[in-house]
Design a protein around this motif. Structure first.
Motif, short mmCIF file in Angstrom:
data_model
loop_
_atom_site.label_atom_id
_atom_site.label_comp_id
_atom_site.label_asym_id
_atom_site.label_seq_id
_atom_site.Cartn_x
_atom_site.Cartn_y
_atom_site.Cartn_z
N TYR A 139 1.36 -1.42 0.20
CA TYR A 139 0.19 -0.25 0.05
C TYR A 139 0.44 0.80 -0.34
CZ TYR A 139 -3.77 3.64 1.76
OH TYR A 139 -3.96 4.50 1.41
N GLY A 140 1.70 1.27 0.66
CA GLY A 140 2.67 2.61 0.88
C GLY A 140 3.74 2.94 -0.45
N ARG A 141 3.76 2.41 -1.16
CA ARG A 141 4.84 2.21 -2.16
C ARG A 141 3.77 2.16 -3.86
NH1 ARG A 141 9.96 2.38 -2.49
NH2 ARG A 141 10.02 0.62 -3.77
N LYS A 142 2.55 2.43 -3.15
CA LYS A 142 1.68 2.52 -4.14
C LYS A 142 1.65 1.05 -5.43
CE LYS A 142 0.09 6.58 -2.60
NZ LYS A 142 -1.00 5.22 -1.41
N PHE A 143 1.58 -0.20 -4.82
CA PHE A 143 1.66 -1.33 -6.21
C PHE A 143 0.42 -1.27 -6.45
CE2 PHE A 143 1.14 -5.77 -6.54
CZ PHE A 143 2.26 -5.76 -7.72
N VAL A 144 0.38 -1.32 -7.54
CA VAL A 144 -0.45 -1.52 -8.66
C VAL A 144 -0.23 -3.37 -9.58
CG1 VAL A 144 -1.76 -0.80 -10.98
CG2 VAL A 144 -1.19 0.52 -9.17
N GLY A 145 -1.15 -4.51 -9.44
CA GLY A 145 -0.37 -5.38 -10.33
C GLY A 145 -0.99 -5.57 -11.28
N PRO A 146 -0.42 -6.34 -12.10
CA PRO A 146 -1.05 -6.67 -13.37
C PRO A 146 -2.46 -6.99 -13.92
CG PRO A 146 0.07 -8.39 -13.25
CD PRO A 146 0.28 -7.87 -12.23
N ILE A 147 -3.24 -6.55 -14.89
CA ILE A 147 -4.63 -6.92 -14.74
C ILE A 147 -4.85 -8.15 -15.78
CG2 ILE A 147 -7.19 -5.67 -15.83
CD1 ILE A 147 -6.21 -4.67 -13.82
N THR A 148 -5.33 -8.93 -15.12
CA THR A 148 -5.44 -10.76 -15.97
C THR A 148 -7.24 -10.66 -16.00
OG1 THR A 148 -5.71 -11.87 -12.98
CG2 THR A 148 -3.35 -11.43 -14.52
N PRO A 149 -7.18 -12.12 -16.70
CA PRO A 149 -8.65 -12.47 -16.63
C PRO A 149 -9.01 -12.82 -15.77
CG PRO A 149 -6.93 -13.75 -18.76
CD PRO A 149 -6.02 -13.17 -17.06
N LEU A 150 -8.36 -12.97 -14.78
CA LEU A 150 -8.97 -13.29 -12.97
C LEU A 150 -9.60 -12.15 -12.78
CD1 LEU A 150 -9.75 -14.93 -11.21
CD2 LEU A 150 -7.19 -15.23 -10.27
N ILE A 151 -9.03 -11.33 -12.41
CA ILE A 151 -9.19 -10.08 -12.06
C ILE A 151 -10.38 -9.61 -12.93
CG2 ILE A 151 -8.17 -7.84 -12.26
CD1 ILE A 151 -5.59 -8.82 -11.01
N GLN A 152 -10.71 -9.64 -14.29
CA GLN A 152 -11.28 -9.12 -15.01
C GLN A 152 -13.17 -9.74 -14.40
OE1 GLN A 152 -9.87 -9.24 -18.74
NE2 GLN A 152 -9.49 -7.74 -18.74
N GLN A 153 -12.62 -11.31 -14.13
CA GLN A 153 -13.71 -12.12 -13.99
C GLN A 153 -14.72 -11.41 -12.66
OE1 GLN A 153 -12.68 -15.79 -14.47
NE2 GLN A 153 -12.78 -15.96 -16.29
N LEU A 154 -13.55 -10.98 -11.56
CA LEU A 154 -13.98 -10.66 -10.67
C LEU A 154 -14.59 -9.60 -10.28
CD1 LEU A 154 -10.70 -11.88 -8.36
CD2 LEU A 154 -13.18 -12.86 -7.77
N ARG A 155 -14.27 -8.88 -11.17
CA ARG A 155 -14.68 -7.57 -11.10
C ARG A 155 -15.86 -7.61 -11.69
NH1 ARG A 155 -10.45 -3.36 -13.60
NH2 ARG A 155 -8.62 -2.91 -11.74
N GLU A 156 -16.70 -8.30 -12.89
CA GLU A 156 -17.47 -8.52 -13.09
C GLU A 156 -18.84 -8.90 -12.66
OE1 GLU A 156 -17.35 -10.96 -16.46
OE2 GLU A 156 -15.83 -9.47 -17.70
N GLU A 157 -17.57 -10.01 -11.44
CA GLU A 157 -18.82 -11.08 -11.01
C GLU A 157 -19.11 -9.29 -10.04
OE1 GLU A 157 -17.25 -14.41 -8.37
OE2 GLU A 157 -17.00 -15.45 -11.03
N ILE A 158 -18.46 -8.84 -8.80
CA ILE A 158 -18.46 -8.08 -7.41
C ILE A 158 -19.64 -6.62 -8.15
CG2 ILE A 158 -17.19 -6.56 -6.26
CD1 ILE A 158 -14.98 -8.57 -5.96
N HIS A 159 -18.97 -5.79 -9.35
CA HIS A 159 -19.79 -4.50 -9.95
C HIS A 159 -21.26 -4.97 -10.51
CE1 HIS A 159 -16.05 -2.66 -7.42
NE2 HIS A 159 -15.10 -3.10 -8.99
N LEU A 160 -22.08 -4.11 -10.18
CA LEU A 160 -23.32 -4.05 -10.08
C LEU A 160 -23.32 -3.80 -11.90
CD1 LEU A 160 -25.38 -3.19 -7.57
CD2 LEU A 160 -25.43 -5.16 -8.46
N GLN A 161 -22.46 -2.76 -12.32
CA GLN A 161 -22.61 -1.99 -14.38
C GLN A 161 -20.86 -2.33 -14.04
OE1 GLN A 161 -22.78 1.97 -12.76
NE2 GLN A 161 -21.39 2.58 -12.69
N PRO A 162 -20.77 -2.33 -15.84
CA PRO A 162 -19.24 -2.74 -15.84
C PRO A 162 -18.44 -1.87 -15.33
CG PRO A 162 -21.19 -1.93 -18.10
CD PRO A 162 -21.90 -2.14 -16.29
N TYR A 163 -17.42 -2.22 -15.31
CA TYR A 163 -16.65 -1.73 -14.14
C TYR A 163 -15.70 -0.41 -15.00
CZ TYR A 163 -11.99 -1.25 -11.36
OH TYR A 163 -11.06 -0.87 -10.47
#
Length: 64
Positions: free
Chosen positions: A16-40
């Protein structure tokens, strides 16, 4: 118990302190689709930042 919490939260605080951002993988995209009600990509995050529990709003307001 303290040891387990420490082993979990110390690495998380480092990333968190280093403001780390990981790569957007297909798994992360699937999780975003499941979690959010509208497109991310259509979510207006500047308007959504205040939609949370009242306790979180008070904590957020005191940090700034």
């Amino acid at each position: 118990m303290f040891c387990y919490c420490r082993l979990t939260f110390m690495p998380m605080s480092y990333f968190y302190g280093r403001k780390f951002v990981g790569p957007i993988t297909p798994l992360i995209q699937q999780l975003r689709e499941e979690i959010h009600l509208q497109p991310y990509k259509q979510i207006k995050w500047s308007k959504m930042r205040h939609i949370c529990a009242k306790v979180s709003l008070i904590k957020f307001a005191t940090n700034f």
